[in-house]
Design a protein around this motif. Structure first.
Motif, PDB file in Angstrom:
ATOM      1  N   ARG A  56      33.551 -33.743  75.466  1.00  0.00           N
ATOM      2  CA  ARG A  56      34.603 -34.028  74.488  1.00  0.00           C
ATOM      3  C   ARG A  56      35.908 -34.411  75.184  1.00  0.00           C
ATOM      4  N   ARG A  69      36.527 -35.301  64.656  1.00  0.00           N
ATOM      5  CA  ARG A  69      36.851 -33.971  65.190  1.00  0.00           C
ATOM      6  C   ARG A  69      35.835 -33.565  66.241  1.00  0.00           C
ATOM      7  N   SER A 120      42.828 -29.420  68.889  1.00  0.00           N
ATOM      8  CA  SER A 120      42.265 -30.408  67.972  1.00  0.00           C
ATOM      9  C   SER A 120      43.361 -31.146  67.213  1.00  0.00           C
ATOM     10  N   GLY A 150      38.619 -29.334  71.539  1.00  0.00           N
ATOM     11  CA  GLY A 150      38.359 -28.082  70.845  1.00  0.00           C
ATOM     12  C   GLY A 150      39.528 -27.125  70.805  1.00  0.00           C
ATOM     13  N   LEU A 175      36.770 -34.288  69.913  1.00  0.00           N
ATOM     14  CA  LEU A 175      37.942 -33.635  70.491  1.00  0.00           C
ATOM     15  C   LEU A 175      37.553 -32.406  71.303  1.00  0.00           C
TER      16      LEU A 175
END
Length: 330
Positions: free
Chosen positions: A201, A305, A315, A310, A308
């Motif tokens: 991510r 989301r 976020s 986290g 991303l």
């Protein structure tokens, strides 16, 4: 002559005839019969009279727009087809040719702008597949569309270097979207975006490194195949709407003006509005309960989301940066 045999009338400026003829040939290769004046007006008869005969019988009308703009007779034909649309809901819309400047699109009659147009200046969504869908009402999957050889038109819509590098991944995404496999398309989008980060991510710096061309290609596919319901720009519009300060009521000067929402508050509203978060369960909706369908809320896909790094605070920050990147596409 039986004009009902024709699937579509190709309404064009004579200056753009060579490009329109190539599109006609591609359509005929897929057994879609297009009426084009040079080939389909009966000899030794007034063409104006024949035009009056074909308009009430034709199934669809494609209004082509190129660098020469609307021709005088083309404008008359377009007005006639608008009347046919009002009378019997004729399938019609604007088809933008590769050499058309943006300023000419802005001059299109307001009523026609409400139709979703087809843009041959872009490689995605597949323009010929979109044209066939518009004419027939039947959506091709990407593999069928590919057999049309991308409607080369002397390769006036070449792939960028970045699109070429990601071509197979984007082709697969287009195939999934054309088949309305929203879950698989969402997963494929995530795979494409995280590809250069080894599938991990994205942190804020990595989001800033995302190429605008790649994001634009992804967005055009999602917006095009969802009819404007899903996509990155759709998410940005929703995000901006939540962030907009509330106006004081016009006729109540004493009304209390609400304080602008913080980005954290906006994020909470956003994830609920697009269906990512369940207010009653107070958690993000797991895949087994997620609505992977066309009925999902506006802006639901792609689930950015999941790109991303986290953590709630991270976020929010990362999503704000992503939306700034999307703004650059406009």
């Amino acid at each position: 002559m039986d004009y009902s045999q024709f699937d579509v009338f190709l309404c064009h400026n004579s200056e753009e005839k060579s490009q329109v003829e190539q599109i006609r040939d591609q359509l005929r290769a897929k057994q879609i019969y297009a009426f084009l004046d040079r080939y389909d007006f009966e000899p030794f008869r007034p063409w104006q009279k024949q035009l009056e005969e074909v308009m009430p019988r034709i199934k669809a009308a494609a209004i082509f727009l190129g660098q020469s703009g609307m021709g005088p007779w083309q404008d008359i034909e377009m007005q006639g087809f608008l009347q046919e649309f009002a009378r019997r809901e004729l399938r019609m819309g604007i088809v933008v040719l590769p050499n058309c400047p943006d300023e000419l699109i802005e001059k299109v009659p307001l009523f026609l702008k409400s139709f979703h147009h087809i843009d041959f200046r872009q490689t995605r969504p597949h323009p010929m597949g979109q044209l066939i869908w518009g004419i027939t009402g039947n959506r091709l999957d990407f593999e069928e569309g590919s057999s049309l050889e991308e409607v080369n038109i002397s390769r006036l819509t070449p792939l960028t270097q970045l699109e070429a590098q990601n071509s197979s991944d984007l082709d697969k995404l287009e195939s999934l979207l054309s088949a309305q496999k929203w879950k698989e398309a969402d997963e494929q989008t995530k795979k494409i975006v995280l590809k250069d980060n080894q599938g991990n991510r994205l942190t804020a710096p990595k989001i800033r490194e995302l190429a605008s061309e790649l994001l634009d290609s992804i967005d055009r596919l999602w917006v095009g195949y969802s009819g404007g319901k899903f996509g990155l720009k759709i998410q940005r519009q929703l995000w901006q709407k939540i962030l907009e300060p509330k106006k004081k009521p016009r006729f109540n000067p004493f009304a209390k003006v609400e304080a602008p929402v913080t980005e954290s508050q906006a994020w909470s509203q956003f994830v609920s509005s697009v269906g990512w978060y369940s207010d009653d369960k107070r958690q993000y909706v797991p895949d087994e309960r997620f609505d992977f369908s066309r009925k999902a809320p506006e802006g639901c896909f792609p689930r950015t989301r999941l790109w991303l790094h986290g953590g709630h605070g991270n976020s929010v920050k990362q999503f704000v940066i992503l939306m700034d990147q999307v703004k650059r596409l406009e």
